[in-house]
Design a protein around this motif. Structure first.
Motif, PDB file in Angstrom:
ATOM      1  N   HIS A  37      27.044  46.621  38.761  1.00 14.25           N
ATOM      2  CA  HIS A  37      28.474  46.929  38.757  1.00 14.25           C
ATOM      3  C   HIS A  37      29.359  45.686  38.680  1.00 14.25           C
ATOM      4  N   SER A  38      28.831  44.526  39.089  1.00 14.18           N
ATOM      5  CA  SER A  38      29.705  43.345  39.194  1.00 14.18           C
ATOM      6  C   SER A  38      30.303  42.957  37.846  1.00 14.18           C
ATOM      7  N   LYS A  39      29.580  43.222  36.764  1.00 13.73           N
ATOM      8  CA  LYS A  39      30.164  42.827  35.466  1.00 13.73           C
ATOM      9  C   LYS A  39      31.354  43.700  35.082  1.00 13.73           C
ATOM     10  N   PHE A  40      31.503  44.834  35.765  1.00 14.41           N
ATOM     11  CA  PHE A  40      32.667  45.701  35.510  1.00 14.41           C
ATOM     12  C   PHE A  40      33.775  45.457  36.530  1.00 14.41           C
ATOM     13  N   GLY A  41      33.502  44.623  37.519  1.00 20.04           N
ATOM     14  CA  GLY A  41      34.507  44.317  38.536  1.00 20.04           C
ATOM     15  C   GLY A  41      34.658  45.399  39.593  1.00 20.04           C
ATOM     16  N   GLY A  42      33.773  46.367  39.597  1.00 17.97           N
ATOM     17  CA  GLY A  42      33.828  47.450  40.594  1.00 17.97           C
ATOM     18  C   GLY A  42      32.762  48.479  40.267  1.00 17.97           C
ATOM     19  N   VAL A  43      32.632  49.481  41.140  1.00 13.75           N
ATOM     20  CA  VAL A  43      31.572  50.477  40.950  1.00 13.75           C
ATOM     21  C   VAL A  43      31.933  51.447  39.817  1.00 13.75           C
ATOM     22  N   VAL A  44      31.015  51.625  38.873  1.00 13.51           N
ATOM     23  CA  VAL A  44      31.200  52.621  37.812  1.00 13.51           C
ATOM     24  C   VAL A  44      30.437  53.881  38.244  1.00 13.51           C
TER      25      VAL A  44
END
Ligand code: KG4
Ligand code: ZN
Length: 331
Positions: A37-44
């Motif tokens: 999730h870190s590459k999206f900046g939050g939980v997907v």
């Protein structure tokens, strides 16, 4: 003797544990999805659910192996019913229902925050009455407990939760997700140089508000020229503002209730500054303080297994129609 197999999938950790009699940890396995999730900046959410599906059977086997037991020795199955991400919760709930049905075992639904509170069972038997300061990614509350599994709310946040503020401020500072632990580390190195606001609200109120603080940090970061920003000092100043409010409201809650036992719960209870300040408060006011073990502050299934033991004693049990409840209230 009761052996509970517990499952937690409310957010981005797939977790299974085996707990004996509400306080003895026989197995605790957690598979974190942070790197995904870190590459999206939050939980997907959708990604989280899929990952729970992929991991679940492996973790179940691993937990039984660690506990050195077979399913035949399990007396009940516990699961986080809510709150959380609905798709993520559903994976745990469906797994637990399947196990309970196929094995003819009782199914115990647990509120995620009750779980966080009961993580303290692993440092020592909980004693009552107590006040619990709950500081997680989704909740900031002061809870009064007169006995096991009886919750009364003294106060709660009117906007952002503490963990949520840490994550949002971290994002403003371009730190990777989840921001809480990163800010914690930076704050240790910084100085309190910015005077950020503390929301005290009405006199005597045990409610919290953190959205103004987040906005103040945002304005400061945007106003100051990038090269002038000392990120460690912003972190230290933000944390100081958060802790001042948490500590003062907790002190007031202890005073208003006359209770001398303070318990802390949720992901932010791993914060070094908070742990220090709580120890100081406990010493100053002669309170008995209970902090969860560091590895059980954030999401895990051990806490669900501990809470389930006491939930079951209160007669709490679910049928096979149990559903995930993303907005489940504690009280
Ligand atoms: O309790 P938790 O694992 O999940 C929820 O139930 O929400 O809490 C996660 C939250 C995140 O917002 C994370 O940034 C925060 O706890 N957190 C911390 C620290 N460790 C985790 N916040 C501040 N300092 C920490 N050391
Ligand atoms: Zn949690």
């Amino acid at each position: 003797m009761t052996i509970i197999l517990a499952i937690e999938t409310s957010c981005d950790e797939t977790a299974v544990a085996v707990v004996r009699d509400g306080s003895e940890l026989l197995a605790n396995v957690v598979s974190s999805q942070v790197d995904i999730h870190s590459k999206f900046g939050g939980v997907v959410p959708e990604v989280a659910s899929r990952r729970h599906v992929e991991k679940m059977t492996v973790l179940l086997e691993e937990a039984l192996r660690q506990a050195n037991i077979s399913m035949d020795e399990v007396d009940a199955v516990a699961v986080t019913e809510g709150p959380g991400l609905v798709g993520a919760l559903l994976i745990g709930v469906t797994t637990a229902k399947t196990l309970a049905f196929s094995r003819g075992l009782p199914l115990i639904p647990v509120h995620h925050i009750a779980g966080h509170i009961y993580a303290n069972q692993f440092v020592g038997e909980m004693a009552f009455p107590l006040v619990a300061l709950v500081v997680s990614g989704g909740h900031t509350e002061l809870i009064y407990m007169e006995r096991h599994y009886a919750f009364k709310r003294l106060g709660q946040t009117r906007d952002d939760a503490v963990g949520e503020s840490y994550d949002k401020v971290a994002r403003l500072l371009n730190l990777p997700y989840p921001g809480g632990p990163q800010l914690d580390q930076l704050a240790e190195k910084g100085k309190v140089t910015y005077d950020f606001p503390r929301a005290w609200l009405e006199r005597g109120s045990l409610d919290f508000s953190f959205s103004g603080l987040k906005t103040a940090v945002m304005n400061t970061v945007q106003q100051e020229k990038q090269e002038k920003i000392v990120i460690e000092d912003v972190a230290a100043s933000f944390q100081e503002a958060v802790l001042d409010v948490l500590i003062e409201k907790t002190r007031q809650a202890m005073e208003q209730t006359g209770v001398r036992r303070l318990l802390v719960a949720g992901g932010v209870s791993a914060n070094r500054g908070l742990r220090r300040r709580l120890k100081e408060l406990a010493q100053e006011r002669r309170l008995t303080l209970s902090l969860p073990p560091l590895d059980l502050c954030t999401d895990n299934a051990a806490m669900i297994g501990a809470a389930a033991y006491y939930a079951q004693q209160k007669g709490i049990q679910a049928g096979l129609d149990l559903n995930a409840n993303p907005g489940l209230p504690l009280i």
